[in-house]
Design an enzyme around this catalytic site. Structure first.
Site, PDB file in Angstrom:
ATOM      1  CE  LYS A  29      -2.962   2.534   3.260  1.00 21.40           C
ATOM      2  NZ  LYS A  29      -2.009   3.574   3.668  1.00 21.40           N
ATOM      3  CG  ASN A  30       2.632   2.597   3.519  1.00 19.81           C
ATOM      4  OD1 ASN A  30       1.509   3.078   3.433  1.00 19.81           O
ATOM      5  ND2 ASN A  30       3.120   2.155   4.670  1.00 19.81           N
ATOM      6  NE  ARG A  99       0.157  12.338   6.600  1.00 15.92           N
ATOM      7  CZ  ARG A  99      -0.003  13.573   7.009  1.00 15.92           C
ATOM      8  NH1 ARG A  99      -1.204  14.031   7.265  1.00 15.92           N
ATOM      9  NH2 ARG A  99       1.024  14.377   7.162  1.00 15.92           N
ATOM     10  CG  ASP A 123      -5.649   5.872   9.051  1.00 12.21           C
ATOM     11  OD1 ASP A 123      -6.857   5.953   8.790  1.00 12.21           O
ATOM     12  OD2 ASP A 123      -4.974   4.871   8.837  1.00 12.21           O
ATOM     13  N   PRO A 129       3.062  16.766  10.729  1.00 13.90           N
ATOM     14  CG  PRO A 129       4.671  18.039  11.839  1.00 13.90           C
ATOM     15  CD  PRO A 129       3.854  16.784  11.961  1.00 13.90           C
ATOM     16  CB  ILE A 130       3.339  18.767   5.283  1.00 15.32           C
ATOM     17  CG1 ILE A 130       2.549  20.066   5.317  1.00 15.32           C
ATOM     18  CG2 ILE A 130       2.400  17.574   5.274  1.00 15.32           C
ATOM     19  CD1 ILE A 130       1.791  20.336   4.021  1.00 15.32           C
ATOM     20  CG  ASP A 131       7.711  20.719   9.804  1.00 16.07           C
ATOM     21  OD1 ASP A 131       7.373  19.543   9.553  1.00 16.07           O
ATOM     22  OD2 ASP A 131       8.385  21.019  10.796  1.00 16.07           O
ATOM     23  CG  LEU A 336       8.379   6.217  14.319  1.00 17.23           C
ATOM     24  CD1 LEU A 336       8.205   5.091  13.328  1.00 17.23           C
ATOM     25  CD2 LEU A 336       9.241   7.308  13.720  1.00 17.23           C
TER      26      LEU A 336
END
Length: 432
Positions: A29-30, A99, A123, A129-131, A336
């Site tokens: 999937k990933n 996502r 999820d 965050p997408i920083d 994580l």
């Protein structure tokens, strides 16, 4: 989605069923959710094989269609034709529900030098965050603005240029997104402190086969020499899903009487296999399959999740039912996503002895498990409840089972092949 009537699915599982037989693991999937956006970088049609039939794939195909990219999917083969692609904003519904659609940021930036993408959903397992993604895009020469729940990324007339980028934290998402943007940038990009996951290697293999020049994928330093064109000449076979494999291995150990898990790259599962062995599970590890006889008199273990090649955070919930079979107290420390604990109250309702305190999940031997109605709040929490339901007395009903189906292709058929019956029914239509 508001105003639309949505049918949510329920999963019904009778306890006491034992897994036996064999199961074949599908494509990762990933990997898939990165490869599909990556396909738009090609100047030719693209073909993938071993594509898992999961909701995320169909959602990504919807996003492609908004860009005038045709795609067709059957029997694990996905064809994508980006030759008549249009650069359009990608806000709203499909992006929010998924996502991984944020990989269109890097892909569109690499393709057109600009992207407007709605904020990613997916999820809810705590802050992600997408920083680091934005920092990477800026290093390549992009101007990034956030406005009205969307990220607007543009480049100067000079376009993207190679850069040296050091990530402050190891991020799979940021590594993939910057890789996608840098593949067609001018010059050489060096990503330091890059994520090393097998899915990143899979993506780099796909791009290199189309003419990209990526070196070091799978290590913490990736070098990308930009190229002007990418052309697919062969079908890319997606690597097997190590999380799906780990899930079936854990269930086979907890409630199995001889299960062969096929299509596995065992190297991708080394920390997981090590924990099963440490517990006392009997395994036969073959070249591309693993046979699980099951386990008796299991010992408790301590698991600490870590970026690859450590123990995958996505497997800490699926291994929980097995830990409840161990004689003693097992501990999980998720470094994580410490907030990844939505399965805990549901498991407690079934009689599971599991608590979370100060970032440590403690799991004790749980014998009095009883089926009840629970909820799958996200993919891995939901599938962990499937494992527990098999060990419980009576019937378990899992609401919001769609979340499980998002990450586990054909789970009903695969479980049926293991002599386990799972029923899925549509709830009455609900308003969202």
């Amino acid at each position: 989605m508001s105003g639309e009537s949505l049918k949510m699915k329920k999963m019904i599982i009778n306890g006491g069923q034992k897994l036996s037989g064999e199961v074949t693991i599908g494509g990762a999937k990933n990997s898939t959710v990165a490869l599909i956006p990556a396909a738009i970088l090609a100047d030719t049609p693209v073909k993938f094989d071993s594509v898992p039939d999961i909701l995320d794939v169909h959602n990504l195909m919807l996003i492609l269609s908004k860009m005038n990219v045709l795609s067709s999917f059957s029997h694990g083969e996905l064809e994508i034709d980006p030759t008549r692609i249009k650069n359009v904003p990608l806000p709203g519904g499909a992006i929010r529900s998924l996502r991984a659609s944020y990989y269109f940021m890097g892909a569109l930036l690499g393709k057109f030098g600009q992207a407007l993408v709605g904020f990613p959903g997916g999820d809810n397992i705590g802050p992600r965050p997408i920083d680091q993604h934005i920092k990477g895009f800026q290093a390549l020469g992009a101007i990034v603005e956030e406005r009205n729940d969307a990220v607007c990324i543009k480049t100067t007339p000079d376009g993207l240029h190679g850069a040296r980028i050091f990530f402050d934290i190891v991020s799979v998402g940021a590594t993939i997104n910057v890789l996608l943007a840098a593949v067609r940038a001018k010059g050489t990009t060096i990503i330091e402190n890059a994520a090393k996951e097998p899915e990143i290697v899979d993506l780099a293999t796909f791009l290199n086969n189309m003419g990209a020049q990526i070196r070091g994928a799978g290590t913490d330093v990736i070098r990308i020499k930009g190229v002007s064109s990418l052309k697919a000449t062969n079908t890319h076979t997606i690597i097997p899903d190590r999380i799906e494999a780990g899930t079936y291995l854990a269930f086979a150990a907890a409630a199995g009487k001889g299960v062969l898990v096929k299509n596995v790259i065992t190297e991708h599962l080394e920390p997981f296999i090590a924990k099963l062995v440490e517990m006392g599970v009997y395994l036969e590890v073959n070249e591309d399959s693993i046979y699980v006889e099951g386990g008796r008199n299991l010992s408790p273990v301590t698991i600490k999740t870590a970026p690859f090649p450590g123990f995958a955070t996505d497997l800490q919930q699926p291994i929980t039912p097995l830990l409840m079979q161990a004689n003693g107290c097992s501990k999980i420390i998720d470094t994580l996503y410490p907030k990844r604990i939505k399965h805990i109250p549901e498991m407690q309702r079934m009689g599971g002895k599991i608590v979370s305190q100060n970032g440590i999940i403690s799991i004790k031997h749980s014998t009095d498990l009883t089926g009840t109605t629970v909820e799958a709040s996200e993919i891995r929490a939901g599938v962990a409840l499937v494992g527990l339901a098999l060990m419980a007395k009576g019937t378990t009903v899992i609401n919001k089972a769609d979340n499980i189906l998002r990450g586990y292709e054909r789970i009903v058929e695969k479980m049926a092949g293991l002599s386990v019956k799972i029923k899925i029914i549509d709830e009455a239509a609900v308003q969202e």
